[in-house]
Design an enzyme around this catalytic site. Structure first.
Site, PDB file in Angstrom:
ATOM      1  N   GLU A 109     -62.074  95.409 -19.850  1.00  0.00           N
ATOM      2  CA  GLU A 109     -61.113  96.500 -19.656  1.00  0.00           C
ATOM      3  C   GLU A 109     -61.636  97.813 -20.233  1.00  0.00           C
ATOM      4  OE1 GLU A 109     -58.664  96.641 -17.792  1.00  0.00           O
ATOM      5  OE2 GLU A 109     -58.428  94.525 -17.306  1.00  0.00           O
TER       6      GLU A 109
ATOM      7  N   TYR B  87     -52.091 100.541 -21.705  1.00  0.00           N
ATOM      8  CA  TYR B  87     -52.636  99.849 -20.535  1.00  0.00           C
ATOM      9  C   TYR B  87     -53.510  98.658 -20.956  1.00  0.00           C
ATOM     10  CZ  TYR B  87     -55.913  98.348 -17.165  1.00  0.00           C
ATOM     11  OH  TYR B  87     -56.677  97.514 -16.401  1.00  0.00           O
TER      12      TYR B  87
ATOM     13  N   ASP C 137     -52.364 101.801 -14.411  1.00  0.00           N
ATOM     14  CA  ASP C 137     -53.629 102.554 -14.455  1.00  0.00           C
ATOM     15  C   ASP C 137     -53.684 103.414 -13.198  1.00  0.00           C
ATOM     16  OD1 ASP C 137     -54.241 100.844 -12.382  1.00  0.00           O
ATOM     17  OD2 ASP C 137     -56.260 100.388 -13.101  1.00  0.00           O
TER      18      ASP C 137
ATOM     19  N   CYS D 140     -55.481 100.105  -0.816  1.00  0.00           N
ATOM     20  CA  CYS D 140     -54.698 101.339  -0.946  1.00  0.00           C
ATOM     21  C   CYS D 140     -55.548 102.371  -1.689  1.00  0.00           C
ATOM     22  CB  CYS D 140     -53.398 101.044  -1.700  1.00  0.00           C
ATOM     23  SG  CYS D 140     -52.209 102.379  -1.572  1.00  0.00           S
TER      24      CYS D 140
ATOM     25  N   CYS E 167     -53.886 100.696   5.677  1.00  0.00           N
ATOM     26  CA  CYS E 167     -52.488 100.252   5.724  1.00  0.00           C
ATOM     27  C   CYS E 167     -52.292  99.068   6.669  1.00  0.00           C
ATOM     28  CB  CYS E 167     -51.583 101.403   6.136  1.00  0.00           C
ATOM     29  SG  CYS E 167     -51.602 102.746   4.944  1.00  0.00           S
TER      30      CYS E 167
ATOM     31  N   CYS F  55     -52.761  95.899   4.847  1.00  0.00           N
ATOM     32  CA  CYS F  55     -52.131  95.843   3.526  1.00  0.00           C
ATOM     33  C   CYS F  55     -51.098  94.714   3.454  1.00  0.00           C
ATOM     34  CB  CYS F  55     -51.465  97.184   3.233  1.00  0.00           C
ATOM     35  SG  CYS F  55     -50.593  97.185   1.673  1.00  0.00           S
TER      36      CYS F  55
ATOM     37  N   CYS G 109     -43.522  99.313   1.981  1.00  0.00           N
ATOM     38  CA  CYS G 109     -44.097 100.620   1.650  1.00  0.00           C
ATOM     39  C   CYS G 109     -43.327 101.767   2.304  1.00  0.00           C
ATOM     40  CB  CYS G 109     -45.560 100.663   2.081  1.00  0.00           C
ATOM     41  SG  CYS G 109     -46.347 102.230   1.670  1.00  0.00           S
TER      42      CYS G 109
END
Ligand code: SF4
Length: 451
Positions: free
Chosen positions: A96, A180, A198, A252, A259, A262, A268
């Site tokens: 991370e 985070y 994030d 995305c 899309c 997705c 959405c």
């Protein structure tokens, strides 16, 4: 119901009509009836996920896609196979920190080398900062490696080498671990049902819910955290968080989101907005009051149909990077067997590129004349090598530009060859002569490698 209207309903754009729920009624001891009015919905309620069935469906769709399509990454393998909780949390933590502001493809090699060299917290705690900087060289944002090592030392010396077990404690007890990172470690390593926010998550959530207010503002960030915490899957929180981030990284994406592929397109609102060609239906006046919604795009910057879903997210204009200039000199001598060697000096232990090595460099005013710049650099070099340097001997090579996150840095590069045995002043900051090969293995920044 038209197809689009059906899609609007499925995406939560339309509320089911019908009578409102009756207010809660309670009876006092004396028998009087007490009516408690429901709390008014906040002005931004239209942007939230409020339907439990929709949340459940979104979780299922996203996790099924993640199981099918997730990238095979070394830290995911470790998180899934390491039985020891401390080692697992450490492995996630390292990934991370490395992934902050850095592409996955770049991180993989650094991560593998790091984990091979320091497979545990204890091993990292015993490393020197010089070793950490050497391994980190080229990854950028160098304070990350330093802070990671400081935190590992703290866990070993103050927490008996046991990683804190909740997001709250991780954030409270470990230097360099923010909200985070704490959420990511706790959800992925320990299965704590806590969300993460994030850059990828911000983009996905802003599009899913047409959030067009400045996505870097604290008010919007707070709502996104609420949303992430409400959405996170209770049984597979680590996978859910990684899936949301993976969606932002691979589908995305900022400029040309896919899309059509997705897995959550039916949830959405941005996509729906694009299909409808007009705002999604607002069926109730308490939804997103006229102009008063803190999550809607500002009235002065309405939907731009040429941008489609990339209308979201929006950010306030970035601050201009600071412009800086420095003169630097590649000072060369003939070492053993007449092989060329170069002088490198260590930067201060705090501030930009703390503790890294560089060619002797001197910040310069923007409008300084070349002649003055040369004189100042000659004086600076003289202090390092303890012998006179003639400004006219410095050979101008050219300019190198490097963009740090907030600084537009130009290095004006000179070179100079010196003869004989040059004794470095031990009273100055650390300095040493290195061969070209040693230079590349040292803790030097990408900017210096460009020089
Ligand atoms: Fe992003 Fe498009 Fe999926 Fe919406 S449908 S979440 S904009 S990729």
């Amino acid at each position: 119901m038209s197809q689009l209207r059906a899609a609007a309903a499925a995406a939560g754009g339309l509320r089911r009509s019908g009578p409102r729920a009756a207010p809660l009624a309670r009876r006092s001891r004396k028998g009087a009836s007490l009516h408690k009015a429901p709390a008014p919905a906040p002005p931004y309620s239209r942007h939230l996920f409020s339907d439990p069935a929709e949340i459940e469906a979104l979780r299922g769709d996203l996790l099924a896609w993640y199981d099918r399509c997730k990238r095979d990454l070394p830290w995911r393998t470790r998180a899934a196979t390491e039985p020891d909780a401390d080692r697992r949390a450490y492995a996630v933590w390292v990934s991370e920190i490395m992934l902050q502001q850095t592409q996955v493809a770049t991180v993989i090699d650094y991560y593998n080398r790091w984990m091979q060299k320091w497979p545990t917290l204890q091993a990292l705690a015993q490393a020197s900062l010089e070793e950490v900087n050497e391994l980190w060289a080229g990854l950028g944002y160098y304070s990350r490696g330093k802070r990671l090592q400081e935190a590992a030392k703290k866990v070993v010396s103050e927490l008996a080498a046991r990683m804190p077990r909740t997001a709250e404690d991780l954030q409270k007890l470990l230097p360099g671990v923010g909200r985070y990172t704490a959420g990511a470690i706790a959800s992925i390593s320990y299965g704590q049902a806590t969300g993460v926010v994030d850059g990828n998550v911000i983009r996905v959530l802003c599009r899913l819910r047409c959030i067009g207010a400045d996505s870097s503002s604290p008010a919007v960030i707070d709502r996104l955290w609420d949303m992430a915490n409400a959405l996170v899957d209770r049984n597979r929180p680590g996978d859910f968080n990684q899936a949301l981030m993976e969606l932002g990284a691979t589908v995305c994406v900022p400029k040309a989101p896919l899309c059509g592929e997705c897995p959550v397109k039916q949830h959405c609102r941005a996509r729906l907005r694009k299909l409808l060609g007009k705002p999604t239906p607002v069926p109730d006046v308490e939804d997103c009051g006229a102009g008063g919604c803190p999550l809607c795009p500002p009235a002065a910057e309405p939907w731009d149909s040429s941008l489609g879903v990339t209308n979201f997210p929006r950010k306030a204009a970035k601050k201009q990077a600071r412009v800086a200039r420095a003169a630097t000199c590649v000072l060369e001598r003939r070492g053993c067997h007449r092989a060329p060697e170069y002088l490198i000096v260590q930067r201060p232990s705090s501030g930009l590129l703390a503790g890294l090595w560089e060619f002797p460099s001197l910040p310069q005013a923007q409008d300084l004349q070349e002649e003055k710049q040369r004189e100042a650099l000659a004086e600076h070099l003289q202090a390092w090598i303890g012998q006179p340097v003639v400004a006219g001997d410095l050979q101008l090579i050219g300019e190198v530009v490097h963009i740090f996150s907030h600084i537009h840095q130009t290095y004006v590069v000179y070179s100079l060859s010196v003869d004989g045995d040059v004794t470095l002043d031990p009273a100055s900051s650390p300095s040493r002569w290195v061969t070209e090969e040693e230079f590349h293995a040292s803790a030097v920044s990408t900017a210096m490698k460009k020089v």
